[in-house]
Design a protein around this motif. Structure first.
Motif, PDB file in Angstrom:
ATOM      1  N   MET B 314       0.802  -1.229   0.000  1.00  0.00           N
ATOM      2  CA  MET B 314       0.000   0.000   0.000  1.00  0.00           C
ATOM      3  C   MET B 314       0.840   1.286   0.000  1.00  0.00           C
ATOM      4  O   MET B 314       0.555   2.204  -0.797  1.00  0.00           O
ATOM      5  N   PRO B 315       1.883   1.389   0.831  1.00  0.00           N
ATOM      6  CA  PRO B 315       2.623   2.661   0.813  1.00  0.00           C
ATOM      7  C   PRO B 315       3.181   2.999  -0.581  1.00  0.00           C
ATOM      8  O   PRO B 315       3.093   4.159  -1.009  1.00  0.00           O
ATOM      9  N   ASP B 316       3.718   2.030  -1.281  1.00  0.00           N
ATOM     10  CA  ASP B 316       4.257   2.301  -2.625  1.00  0.00           C
ATOM     11  C   ASP B 316       3.141   2.459  -3.653  1.00  0.00           C
ATOM     12  O   ASP B 316       3.284   3.230  -4.608  1.00  0.00           O
ATOM     13  N   LEU B 317       2.038   1.722  -3.476  1.00  0.00           N
ATOM     14  CA  LEU B 317       0.914   1.884  -4.404  1.00  0.00           C
ATOM     15  C   LEU B 317       0.370   3.307  -4.318  1.00  0.00           C
ATOM     16  O   LEU B 317      -0.059   3.886  -5.319  1.00  0.00           O
ATOM     17  N   ARG B 318       0.372   3.881  -3.115  1.00  0.00           N
ATOM     18  CA  ARG B 318      -0.148   5.237  -2.935  1.00  0.00           C
ATOM     19  C   ARG B 318       0.765   6.277  -3.575  1.00  0.00           C
ATOM     20  O   ARG B 318       0.294   7.298  -4.080  1.00  0.00           O
ATOM     21  N   THR B 319       2.059   6.045  -3.534  1.00  0.00           N
ATOM     22  CA  THR B 319       2.988   7.122  -3.902  1.00  0.00           C
ATOM     23  C   THR B 319       3.748   6.899  -5.205  1.00  0.00           C
ATOM     24  O   THR B 319       4.238   7.855  -5.797  1.00  0.00           O
ATOM     25  N   ARG B 320       3.896   5.645  -5.642  1.00  0.00           N
ATOM     26  CA  ARG B 320       4.715   5.405  -6.846  1.00  0.00           C
ATOM     27  C   ARG B 320       4.237   4.184  -7.623  1.00  0.00           C
ATOM     28  O   ARG B 320       5.047   3.317  -7.985  1.00  0.00           O
ATOM     29  N   ALA B 321       2.936   4.148  -7.881  1.00  0.00           N
ATOM     30  CA  ALA B 321       2.348   2.992  -8.572  1.00  0.00           C
ATOM     31  C   ALA B 321       3.001   2.761  -9.942  1.00  0.00           C
ATOM     32  O   ALA B 321       3.110   1.619 -10.409  1.00  0.00           O
ATOM     33  N   ALA B 322       3.459   3.839 -10.562  1.00  0.00           N
ATOM     34  CA  ALA B 322       4.036   3.707 -11.909  1.00  0.00           C
ATOM     35  C   ALA B 322       5.347   2.920 -11.895  1.00  0.00           C
ATOM     36  O   ALA B 322       5.796   2.453 -12.946  1.00  0.00           O
ATOM     37  N   ASP B 323       5.961   2.795 -10.702  1.00  0.00           N
ATOM     38  CA  ASP B 323       7.240   2.071 -10.628  1.00  0.00           C
ATOM     39  C   ASP B 323       7.054   0.554 -10.532  1.00  0.00           C
ATOM     40  O   ASP B 323       8.037  -0.188 -10.574  1.00  0.00           O
ATOM     41  N   PHE B 324       5.818   0.093 -10.358  1.00  0.00           N
ATOM     42  CA  PHE B 324       5.567  -1.352 -10.341  1.00  0.00           C
ATOM     43  C   PHE B 324       5.632  -1.902 -11.766  1.00  0.00           C
ATOM     44  O   PHE B 324       5.407  -1.186 -12.741  1.00  0.00           O
ATOM     45  N   ASP B 325       5.904  -3.175 -11.862  1.00  0.00           N
ATOM     46  CA  ASP B 325       5.826  -3.891 -13.138  1.00  0.00           C
ATOM     47  C   ASP B 325       4.362  -3.860 -13.600  1.00  0.00           C
ATOM     48  O   ASP B 325       3.463  -4.190 -12.809  1.00  0.00           O
ATOM     49  N   PRO B 326       4.102  -3.458 -14.843  1.00  0.00           N
ATOM     50  CA  PRO B 326       2.704  -3.450 -15.311  1.00  0.00           C
ATOM     51  C   PRO B 326       2.020  -4.811 -15.129  1.00  0.00           C
ATOM     52  O   PRO B 326       0.797  -4.878 -14.999  1.00  0.00           O
TER      53      PRO B 326
END
Lengths: 60, 464
Positions: B314-326
């Motif tokens: 959740m913390p990364d999804l909130r702030t940097r979702a674009a950095d996840f693998d599509p």
């Protein structure tokens, strides 16, 4: 769950959780919520009694 | 290179660990670019560990049962001094791990030589190892095809013969799926058997760690070394160490076998079921048993995975979702949004389903089921025809593994020695799940060893 219903769930959850969803990611999130809803329907297809507890058990 | 033979030669002083290590590092350096199995080669560490083994032998000390055996780990295992990537871009800026994970420490104590970290699906959420950051891992049997996942690098490294043993994780099938597609042996032990401390988590309710190897003896050797109680994993059950190596020759007399029916007899291509029949014939398994509610169990695992995975990130999804693998991002985002009712009901269903399945083991010792619904698909292919319908490959690769890890049963994935007899396209590998009651890994190893002696299971050789 229809596409509109999934979109409504996404919008409400995103607001409640302060979880922004980029416009480019919205179709994928909606599709996954609809897939999850199909899985949930399978799970809910079996009636459980009130005495049937969740699998994880907390041991203090 | 077999681990058992290598350790024996080194322990007897016929070979030096440093020579074996240098050869393995050179081989990885030369050939891994074909497979993209390694994301990091820990050459300095490997050399230091090898010299320590040689020194122990020179001083007359026991160097351990895996003395000088090269191995590698999925890059979600902590390796001291290296950031634990878990297949992500996000963790590249994480602090280096302060110490090795528990299972890595067990391998080191046994004298094994860590040669590096291996490619995987981001945060272990996938079955194909088509990693957007590190590139796809390629199947050694056909470089245009997937290795399976999420422990794809772990399976490919063994199938390619780069190292004889690797470690991976399995939440919904991530050891068994790549084992099947790469044609090697993989063990997903009972939930709670091996410590997960010092590995990047995915779904606490379902995460398992385990070994891969090219034959049963090497898998047993690794599993015996990995056992041990670790108070740092809250989900580990205090079980005695139960070595399986001494039982490999015990045979199958007195054991009962059944082929898993119902859910496990549909949802796949003919080769998946032909592989099961080939194993069943050798074991004399004529009985078929329906695994009750398997599809519901799979659905429960699906929801629990989404929800716990979404919560974790959740913390990364909130702030940097674009950095996840599509390939993972939208599932994590959706998982974070699931109604609590669905997830709690899934955990209640899981307990009910477990009770139903455990009853089957009053009448059989082993359930035989397909490991994957088909053999390796081309890298980049999204859909496949199944029973006349076009279905997505990614979620369907776990259709036979998810219902089993959902309730933590131990499984040994065994590869068909000659997959062309099952009719796989171009003789591509395919595996079968041997499933036992909780804590009966010993039975799995006895059966796998007997099947290996009968010649029906073995890692198929690479062609060309």
């Amino acid at each position: 769950m229809t596409e509109d219903q999934a979109e409504a769930l996404m919008n409400a959850a995103a607001t409640a959780l302060s979880l922004p969803v980029d416009p480019a990611h919205r179709p994928g999130v909606i599709a996954n919520l609809r897939l999850a809803a199909r899985m949930a329907a399978l799970v809910e297809g079996k009636a459980l009694t009130v005495h049937q507890e969740p699998a994880p058990v907390y041991r203090p | 290179m077999k681990a058992a033979e290598t350790a024996q030669a080194i322990r007897a002083g016929r070979r030096r660990a440093i020579d074996v290590t240098e050869a393995a590092l050179a081989d990885i350096g030369t050939r891994d670019s074909r497979y993209n199995a390694f994301t990091e080669v820990t050459a300095a560490r490997a050399r230091a560990e090898a010299l320590a083994v040689d020194q122990a032998i020179a001083q007359g000390r026991d160097p351990g049962p895996l003395a000088g055996v090269p191995y590698a780990v999925k890059n979600l295992f902590d390796l001291e001094g290296i950031a634990t990537l878990a297949g992500s871009k996000i963790e590249r800026s994480a602090k280096p791990a302060a110490r090795d994970g528990y299972l890595v420490r067990r391998m080191a104590a046994a004298g094994a030589i860590c040669t590096g970290a291996l490619n995987m699906d981001e945060y272990a959420y996938g079955f194909t190892t088509e990693n957007a950051h590190d590139g796809p891992c390629r199947n050694p049997h056909d470089l245009t095809r997937i290795a399976g996942g999420s422990s794809g690098g772990s399976a490919a490294a063994v199938a390619a013969g780069l190292v004889p043993i690797t470690l991976g994780s399995d939440t919904n099938g991530s050891i068994r799926v790549p084992s099947s597609l790469c044609g090697i042996f993989g063990l997903k032990p009972t939930y709670g058997r091996l410590s997960r401390a010092g590995s990047y988590p995915f779904v606490a309710s379902l995460d398992h760690l385990g070994p891969f190897a090219g034959d049963v003896a090497d898998l047993a050797l690794a599993y015996d070394v990995l056992q041990g109680f670790d108070p740092e994993d809250p989900a580990q059950t205090r079980q005695p160490v139960e070595p399986v190596t001494p039982r490999l020759g015990a045979g199958i007399e007195g054991l009962r076998f059944a082929v898993a029916d119902g859910h496990f007899a549909r949802n796949g291509h003919p080769e998946a079921f032909a592989a099961v029949e080939a194993i069943a014939r050798v074991l004399g398994a004529t009985r078929r048993m329906v695994v009750p509610d398997a599809a519901r169990g799979r659905a429960a695992a699906f929801l629990i995975t989404m929800a716990e995975g979404g919560n974790l990130h959740m913390p990364d999804l909130r702030t940097r979702a674009a950095d996840f693998d599509p390939g993972t991002r939208d599932r994590f985002l959706a998982g974070a949004m699931l109604p609590a009712h669905w997830v709690t009901q899934a955990q209640r269903l899981r307990a009910d389903y477990r009770a139903s399945v455990l009853k089957l083991f009053a009448e059989t010792d082993i359930l035989i089921a397909p490991a994957t619904p088909f053999s390796a698909t081309p890298i980049g292919q999204a859909n496949i025809e199944l029973d006349g319908e076009l279905v997505p490959i990614r979620p369907n690769l776990g259709v036979f593994t998810q219902p089993i890890s959902c309730i933590g049963l131990p499984v040994l994935a065994v590869p068909l020695a000659d997959p062309s007899t099952a009719g796989t396209p171009n003789g591509l590998p395919i595996g079968v799940q041997l499933i036992a009651a909780p804590w009966r890994e010993d039975v799995l190893f006895r059966v796998a060893a007997a099947l290996e002696r009968a010649g029906v299971v073995a890692a198929p050789p690479l062609r060309g």
